[in-house]
Every structure is written in structure tokens, then in C-alpha cells.
Design a protein around this motif. Structure first.
Motif, PDB file in Angstrom:
ATOM      1  N   ASP B 354       0.851  -1.191   0.000  1.00 46.38           N
ATOM      2  CA  ASP B 354       0.000   0.000   0.000  1.00 46.38           C
ATOM      3  C   ASP B 354       0.890   1.246   0.000  1.00 46.38           C
ATOM      4  N   ALA B 355       0.485   2.246  -0.750  1.00 57.01           N
ATOM      5  CA  ALA B 355       1.208   3.528  -0.828  1.00 57.01           C
ATOM      6  C   ALA B 355       2.606   3.396  -1.429  1.00 57.01           C
ATOM      7  N   GLN B 463       6.729   4.014   3.886  1.00 62.06           N
ATOM      8  CA  GLN B 463       5.281   3.772   3.835  1.00 62.06           C
ATOM      9  C   GLN B 463       4.580   4.556   4.944  1.00 62.06           C
ATOM     10  N   ARG B 466       4.317   8.156   4.147  1.00 68.66           N
ATOM     11  CA  ARG B 466       3.293   8.436   3.121  1.00 68.66           C
ATOM     12  C   ARG B 466       1.881   8.339   3.694  1.00 68.66           C
ATOM     13  N   PHE B 467       1.676   7.366   4.575  1.00 73.47           N
ATOM     14  CA  PHE B 467       0.366   7.262   5.227  1.00 73.47           C
ATOM     15  C   PHE B 467       0.056   8.559   5.976  1.00 73.47           C
ATOM     16  N   ARG B 470      -0.783  11.396   3.691  1.00 75.71           N
ATOM     17  CA  ARG B 470      -2.126  11.268   3.128  1.00 75.71           C
ATOM     18  C   ARG B 470      -3.183  11.676   4.140  1.00 75.71           C
ATOM     19  N   LYS B 476      -6.110  13.972  -0.495  1.00 72.75           N
ATOM     20  CA  LYS B 476      -5.641  12.591  -0.673  1.00 72.75           C
ATOM     21  C   LYS B 476      -6.146  11.650   0.408  1.00 72.75           C
ATOM     22  N   LYS B 479      -7.668   8.273  -0.192  1.00 70.25           N
ATOM     23  CA  LYS B 479      -6.841   7.149  -0.641  1.00 70.25           C
ATOM     24  C   LYS B 479      -6.442   6.235   0.510  1.00 70.25           C
ATOM     25  N   LEU B 480      -6.572   6.749   1.760  1.00 71.44           N
ATOM     26  CA  LEU B 480      -6.094   5.996   2.923  1.00 71.44           C
ATOM     27  C   LEU B 480      -7.279   5.416   3.690  1.00 71.44           C
ATOM     28  N   ASP B 484      -5.634  -0.121   5.197  1.00 72.68           N
ATOM     29  CA  ASP B 484      -4.213   0.102   4.985  1.00 72.68           C
ATOM     30  C   ASP B 484      -3.440  -0.050   6.294  1.00 72.68           C
ATOM     31  N   LYS B 520       9.851   7.368  -5.856  1.00 71.99           N
ATOM     32  CA  LYS B 520       8.855   6.988  -6.871  1.00 71.99           C
ATOM     33  C   LYS B 520       9.338   7.272  -8.285  1.00 71.99           C
TER      34      LYS B 520
END
Lengths: 542, 542
Positions: B354-355, B463, B466-467, B470, B476, B479-480, B484, B520
Motif C-alpha cells: 500500500d502507498a 510507507q 506516506r500514510f 495522506r 488525498k 486514498k487511505l 491500509d 517513486k
């Protein structure tokens, strides 16, 4: 000019002053800086709008039509790269495949209509065929037989010339748009316009490059050579199909930047205002008084008796039944061969009271047929995907192909019966459905399908006797549900719904047949006789 | 005899004493009375069995293959007339259509496989093509180029001659049967056998009758003339494909009554015992110890590192990224044109933490492509219909056609990751899935598809960062999900599942590519480079 093109001209050549295509300003340009800013702003808006549409379950259909080499494909590719891939679908519409030619023309569009909350993007529109006819007829005026293959193949006997052909497209497309809009879809129709000179420049550039040369066909250059002729015809087609609810947006595609910005602007503006209307409507559903008159049909209707007045005393002697059953089934088997050979599709619709004997009646018809060429389509409760589409969608994807037979054990009439009586849809939904159904059946009829509708009737007394018998027979008990008893309690409401249905959907091209089934054997013979007579009549006409 | 037929003969001409076809007693007859009684008894049993299958969700697949004019169609028609129409479907298998030719051969069978609890009846079987090749090769030995159109059209480079062709069919059919049986389907394979003399008599009778003459083709008479040659080849094919779990039932079709009774007997016997096994299995599921070794693959596997050992320090400079992104995307756009022109399909599989950046990576690939020729296929939770099919079914119906690209945002690997870890399937299900997946991918590979699989990796620290990002960004936050966070808690279980997956499904024809995505941008360039290199390599081979 041949008579073929004459017919088309008659439909398309009355240009007036306010030309649709001239609305596009082909001279417009953007500076890089302004372009970048606009592009980013509009894209961000669109990305947000898409999420709003998903949340609100608001469906959008976008068509991108236009001249060859006007940048339709590139524009769609750029558009979708920022969208959430889980809720859009791109469909490239090309010449119909072998398989598509075996169904009514509009099936290939209906079956691609996306679920509520998604964007469906058509590369080229449902006017593709109409534009194709124009192009073919003008470009190759020497060939007076240049009709579109769809109708030569679908074995249609209603359509005889190109005038009807054009009107077929216009009417089919109109019905398609009307039904989607009524169901809550937003239609964004775009036409990408470029000048003759620019088109030629692009075609030549594509042609000169080894890696792109294969993309350019002879027909593209033909279109360019006859550009001045086409421009009037296209303009006329756009005007004819430029409705208030689904207007055309003419995109100036002469310049790459202008094309992108105008396309984005149109989408943002249309989706924004469509979504607003959608949310308002949802928060404020229409309330219709019970005595409000039903809508008038544009089709010619046949008078029908009330369902309460159906006879319950019609019977057949067992010996006569056996003889006739055998004779009619043999006849049907033979006629099915002819239908197959002549590529004629047939749809048999069975509706009726619970325990009236639909299943047994269908069985006597089906058992005369070759199992490889027919299908019984039961109407179970709609699936999640089906619920998120117009109610006729599940039948559009279940049509018989040429030479095949579909037998519907209950059908699209559920909308005006069970869904109406049980309140599974709004008043507006079922009231609108009568004409949607008539239009749907008209489309089937005139694209060559034999369509027969049976109301299998039974008296209240006989129904009760059959319920009791089922209850007491362990092998048949599964056939009887609590719902059957509940429906029986609602007899008056169902009578009202059925009478409205018989009255509103008995068109002259697809009237209802009341099949009295207190004696099931009598009913079976009657249905078989009607089917055989209808096939015979049709075969004689061809 | 040409080399073409030689190849076929080599595969099919080693007849031994115990001929399959001789098991059918063509001389057998029934008296009317005995026949009527047997027919009624067996039919009643079958009708009851069908209801049992519906209730127990036991799926049955029936194939009816055999000689021309052996009564396959009539038998199916008679069979289904007593069945509940809501839970059977008849599919008539003919020469593949234009559209079917654009997919791997077995798609047209896979997509027709019915839901749990239904009967799927195939008029002709998935050996149809193999029989067709034999027939063509023998009947027209002069034409040494007579390969089946499927492989000429599907742009395959693995298949070169008819020997591979025949083995392809055998292998594909075997895999199809294996996977269905493992999933709990019952396969009833029937071959209708008649003598040369009887076949000729029937063909001539059909030919003589005006209403049936069109049903008889030149190929049918050819089959009759070469009957003695074919009989050996057919026998050999039946023997080769006569497995313990899905044996052939040879039906003596010489006599109408015997044919009907034998067909009914076979169905009742097979379905009765199959249903019994099914119910036993359901009441007594297999329990597998956690340390039980994973099954061995018959495919050659490539060694893979552990997912915990993936590097997290690989980065790319922003300027270099921009330059390379533009160059690789331009290159991909050009290569896609070539794929389209040469009718080569491509499948890109994206799996990852995830992410990890799957979405953004897919976007950089997709935005280089023409939207009309690719599709992003997201793997949402399976629908009810999908759940009532083998897990690969939903992917069989979502394959790219020739010249098109399908990008899978999560995929069939869900079976061995989320479904395994969360217990959404049984241990037996996910353990079996490794080889089912390898077989599926092998089928794609050798029918000409470019198949690439990316594991998009990210470190636990990155990760988490990024969580958090978000969570704090309103645009965003959608998206979470809670899921997750839950998945993150199960890191060790997922590592185990992923390592098993990498180890068990990195075949030499479709190895996994680890794409390190702590940066990324680095990951996007790496994926694009792998895709471009793979297409280039393939184009050079052709």
C-alpha cells in the motif's frame, strides 16, 4: 448524383445561415503561459469533479466525434491520464464487427453504457454510422448501392431505402439519448472541427512518417478532397441532433493548445452544472398525484380489454390437445429452421399471474426448438451492476442474435408491474417506462425482430386451487413462495397496473396477446398457434 | 501424405487394441415399452438432481461432441426441455468469430463457464479445434498450409508448426479441465458415435429434404468419405484426453432410443456421484499443516531475492528523471504503435505494498499510450457472480485483445496475498493457486502476449511517512483506509506470502520485476525501461 445520395441530400442539405461548425473559432491561439495555467486549473477541477461524480453516483457519457486527424484520440488519451482509472472507460467505436452486425445497431452503444458514477468515453459517437453513410454516399457517388452493411445483414424488411435508413439512425440515436437523459445521465457531445487545409497538412505529415503511415487510409484523403461537400452535410446532421438536453459542443481543433483548453472547458462546465442539477433532483424527487393522467404515446395503440374481463371457460379436449400440440410443435420446429436460415431473430415475452402456467407454456414452445438456437432469459432480481444502469440495459445485453430466439420468462414489464406496485421505483420511473418500452420494442421490430407478447391469464379461483395443490406436493412446494401469497393479496393494485400496461403498450407493431390459461392445455395451443402464424406471416412478406 | 498431416499422424496414429469408440455398442436396441419407462425414470431423476445441484451450488459442465449428424443438437434439445431454465445454459461452439480470434483460444470456453449451481452445456467441446485440425488435415491433404486460423491471426511467435499446435490444444484443454475440477466442477464429456453407413444415411436424408438441406455441408460428406481414416485419429484423441477425473463417455448414437437412454444414464450416474463427492468434501474440508511444503511447479522457476532484502536507497536526480521520463514515454508511444500494427497484446501486472506508488507508476505508463488501445483493470472486491466462479475467471473475461494493452492495478495475485493472509479462501485454494497462475500466464505467453509483472516495493519507514502525509492532506485522505493500517500490522504475514509468491511464480517466461519505489521517480523510470526493453526484444524476434 445518384438517387442514393439524393436521399441523403434531401435530409442533410438545407443549410441555413447559422452554421454549427462556424461557432468554432479556428483562428484562436493561446500563449504558452496562459495555456499552462488554464490547463492546470481545469484539469484540477475535472479531477475533483470526477470524485464528486463517484460519490454522488452521477453518470457521465462523453462522445468525441469529428473530422479525421482532428486529434480525437490524442485528446482522449490526454484527458484520461489524470482521471481515476477505476471509474472511467474508453470505447473506441469502429465499423461494427461480424458479431455486432447480428444485433440491432444500437446494442453496441447500449451495452457499453457505464454504471452510475462513472465516465463513459466514446471515441466517435452513435452518429458514426450516419456520418459514415454520408461520407460513403458522397465520396463514392457512382455506387448507388452503397448502403451500410448493418441493414443488409440484419435481415430487416421494414427498411427499404436510404431515407428510412437515415431516419432510423436519427430516431435510434434520439431514443438512446432521451432514455439516458431521463434516467439521469449527462451527455457531453463534442465535435472536433478543423479546416480543410489543416486536415490535409496533418494527413500528409502522418502519411510521410513511417511509424504513422498505416494510420492514414484512403478514406481519410477522400474525406479531405470532398471536405467542402461534407461540411454542409455534417453541419446539418449536427443541427438535427442538437437537442436542448444534449447539445453539441464544437471544439476548435485547429490548434493543439486551443483544442485541449476548449475540450477541458466544455467538460468542466457541463459536468459541473449537470452534477448540480443531479443533486437538486435527488434531494427533491418529483411527486405525482395518483390521478395524474398517463403520458400519451407517439406510437399507434391497439385497444385492449380489461384483464378482469378475460374468459375463464375456454378449454380443449385432451385428444384434440394431443393432436394439435404435435402438429403445432412440428410446424414450429420447421419454421425455426427457416428463421435460422433467413437470419431472423425472435423475442417471445411471457408475463402473467403467478401459477398461471407460464413455465409449462414456455416448455411446450422450447421443446420444439433446437436448444443451440434459443435461450430462456429469466428475470431474476436485478444484480448490483444492473441496478446501476437504466432498467432496459439488462435486456439490451440479452438480445437474441440473428436467427436465434430469446424467450423471456418475465421481462422489462416488471418495471410497470411489480416495481410499480411494490414501490421499487419512483412514480416518475414507471410512468416514463411505458414509452421507453414502446420505443425499445419499436427498435426491435423495425430492425427485423419478430416480437410477441403473451399475458398468461388465470382466474382467482383457479390460482388459489393451484397454490393449494403446490403447497401439498413436496416436489412442487419450492415453486410456491410467501411472495406469491402476498401478490395475491394485492390483486386490485395488480389489476390496475396490468390494465395500464395492456392499454399503454399494445402498439400496432407489438400488441399483447391474452392467453386464457384456466385450462393450461388450451393456453399452450393458443400460444403455439400465435407464434407459428406470426412467423408464417413474416416469412411470406420477405 | 504431407508433412502437415504427418505431424498429426505422429500424434494420433498409434492405435492399440482397446479402442475407445468400440466401447459403444452400436447394435443395441430398446423395445418401446422399456424405452418409455427408462426415459421417464431417468428424466425424473435428472430433474431432481438439477434442483439438488442448485441447492448445493454444485456446478456441472456437460460437453456433447461427436460425429456430424450423430444427433448432438437433438439430444441437447430433448435434454433441456425438462430442466429448470433458470439454471442451465447451452453454448453452441462453432468456428471462432472474428472477435474470438483476437484472444487466446481458451477464452471462449472460460468465459462461458457457468456459475456454481448451474449446468453449462457445450454443443461440441474444447476439443473442437483439435478435431477440426485433424479433419482438415486428412480431408484436404493436398494443402500443406492448412493450419487453423487462430494461430495465424493471434500473432504468436512460440508456435511454429502443427505439432506444437496440437500439443497446444492438448495442454490448453488439459489445464482448463484441471482447474475446473480442482475448483469443484463436474465435467461430463460425451462423444456421440455412429457408424459410417448410418452417418451417410442421415446426411443423405437431411440433404434430400428441402427444409434441412442447408444444414448439411460439404465438410460433412468429406468426413463421411474419410470416416475410416478419422476413426483412428478420433480414437487416439479421446484416449489422450481420457483422464481419471474427466473420462469420456462414448454414447452409442446409432439408434435414437439407445442414444437418449445412454445419454441420460451417463448424466444421472455422473452427476449423482459427483454431487455426493461434492457434499462430502464440503462437510469435511482439507486441513493442511502450516509447514507442509508448497507444491512443485512443472514450469522452470527463476530464483528471486527476499522482499525484505529489496534496496531502499535507489534514487534518481530530478533533471535526469525529467529527461528520461520524456524519452521513455516517447519511445513507448512509438512501440505501442508497432504492437498495434503487429496485433501483439500486452499485459502489465502491478502489485505492491500500500502507498508504494502503484497508481502513479501506472499513470506514467498509461499517459504515454493511446487511450483507445489500453485499459486499466482494477481488482475491486469480487462481485457475487465472480465469487461463484473459479478465481481466474474474472481475468479470463478481461484479457486484452490483439494489439491492445491491459494494465492490472492488483491482479490474480490477490489469491496468494490478501486472500491467503486474511483467510478469504482455504489453504488448499491458495496453495493450488501458484500453479494455476503459472499455467494461466504460460497460456498467455505462448499464445503471443507480452506479460510483465512488477512488484512495487517501499520500505516500512517510507510507507509510514506516506500514510501520515495522506492523512493530513484533505485531497488525498480518501486514498487511505483503515484497511491500509491493518495490512501494515500484518507485515510479517504479508512478507511470508509475498516471498512465497515471488519464489513460486517467477517463471522463466514471466519472472517478477522488483521495482524499488522509495523514490517513486526512480521506480517509474525503471518500469518504463523494462516495458520498452521487453517490447523491443519481442519485436526483434518476430
Amino acid at each position: 448524383m445518384t438517387s442514393n445520395s439524393d436521399n441523403l441530400l434531401r435530409l442533410f442539405n438545407t443549410r441555413d445561415g447559422d452554421d454549427m461548425l462556424e461557432r468554432a473559432d479556428l483562428k484562436k491561439r493561446y500563449e504558452k503561459e496562459e495555456y499552462d495555467q488554464l490547463k492546470d486549473e481545469l484539469t484540477a477541477k475535472l479531477v475533483k469533479l470526477q470524485q464528486d461524480c463517484i460519490r454522488e453516483k452521477f453518470p457521465v457519457i462523453i462522445t468525441v466525434d469529428g473530422w479525421s486527424a482532428s486529434g480525437k484520440g490524442t485528446s482522449i488519451s490526454k484527458l484520461v491520464k489524470d482521471l481515476d482509472p477505476r471509474s472511467f472507460m474508453v470505447h473506441s467505436i469502429n465499423a461494427p464487427t461480424e458479431d455486432e452486425l447480428r444485433y440491432p445497431l444500437m446494442k453496441r452503444y447500449w451495452e457499453r453504457v457505464g454504471q452510475y458514477g462513472t465516465f463513459t468515453i466514446f471515441g466517435k459517437s452513435w452518429y458514426h454510422e450516419a456520418l459514415q453513410i454520408i461520407t460513403n454516399a458522397f465520396a463514392d457517388a457512382r455506387d448507388s448501392q452503397a448502403a451500410h452493411p448493418v441493414l443488409r445483414k440484419h435481415g430487416d424488411y421494414v427498411i427499404t431505402g436510404n431515407e428510412e435508413l437515415s431516419s432510423l439512425y436519427a430516431e435510434s440515436a434520439h431514443m438512446f439519448e432521451r432514455q439516458l437523459i431521463d434516467d439521469g445521465y449527462l451527455l457531453v457531445k463534442c465535435f472536433f472541427h478543423i479546416s480543410k487545409k489543416e486536415q490535409l497538412r496533418r494527413l500528409e505529415a502522418l502519411h510521410a512518417e513511417k511509424s504513422t503511415a498505416w494510420r492514414v487510409t484512403k478514406a481519410d484523403f477522400q474525406q479531405n478532397r470532398n471536405y467542402d461537400l461534407f461540411v454542409g452535410a455534417v453541419d446539418q446532421l449536427l443541427e438535427l441532433t442538437n437537442t436542448a438536453d444534449a447539445p453539441w459542443n464544437i471544439i476548435a481543433a485547429e490548434n493543439r493548445r486551443v483544442r485541449r483548453i476548449e475540450f477541458l472547458k466544455v467538460l468542466v462546465k457541463e459536468i459541473e452544472s449537470g452534477l448540480e442539477r443531479h443533486c437538486k433532483r435527488k434531494g427533491n424527487p418529483l411527486s405525482i398525484p395518483a390521478d395524474f393522467p398517463l403520458p400519451r404515446s407517439r406510437h399507434r395503440l391497439v385497444e385492449m380489454p380489461k384483464v378482469e374481463d378475460a374468459r375463464h371457460d375456454l378449454t380443449i379436449d385432451l385428444d384434440e390437445y394431443r393432436t394439435k400440440l404435435k402438429a403445432e410443435q412440428d410446424r414450429l420446429a420447421e419454421l425455426q429452421g427457416e428463421l435460422y436460415r433467413r437470419s431472423i431473430p425472435m423475442m417471445l415475452v411471457y408475463e402473467g399471474w403467478d401459477a398461471a402456467g407460464k413455465g409449462g407454456n414456455i416448455k411446450r414452445v422450447a421443446s420444439a426448438l433446437d436448444a443451440r438456437d434459443y435461450r430462456v432469459v429469466p428475470s431474476a432480481a436485478p444484480t448490483k451492476v444492473e441496478k446501476e444502469h437504466p432498467f432496459l440495459w439488462r435486456y439490451w445485453v440479452n438480445l437474441p442474435k440473428t436467427g436465434h430466439i430469446a424467450i423471456y420468462d418475465r421481462s422489462w414489464y416488471g418495471r410497470v408491474m411489480v416495481e410499480r406496485v411494490e414501490g421499487f421505483c419512483t412514480d416518475d420511473d414507471w410512468r416514463r417506462a411505458f414509452e421507453e418500452i414502446n420505443d425499445f420494442e419499436w427498435e426491435m421490430y423495425r430492425t427485423g425482430t419478430i416480437l410477441l407478447k403473451f399475458w398468461i391469464d388465470v382466474s382467482q379461483d383457479e390460482q388459489l386451487a393451484r397454490f393449494e395443490a403446490r403447497k401439498n406436493d413436496p416436489d412442487k412446494a419450492w415453486k410456491l413462495t410467501d411472495e406469491d401469497w402476498r401478490n395475491r393479496d394485492k390483486y386490485p393494485q395488480y389489476c390496475q397496473a396490468i390494465n395500464d400496461m395492456l392499454c399503454m403498450t399494445s402498439t400496432d407493431f407489438a400488441p399483447w396477446h391474452i392467453v386464457e390459461s384456466d385450462d393450461k392445455r388450451y393456453a399452450r395451443i393458443k400460444a403455439l398457434e400465435i407464434i407459428n402464424a406470426a412467423i408464417k406471416k413474416r416469412l411470406e412478406i420477405e
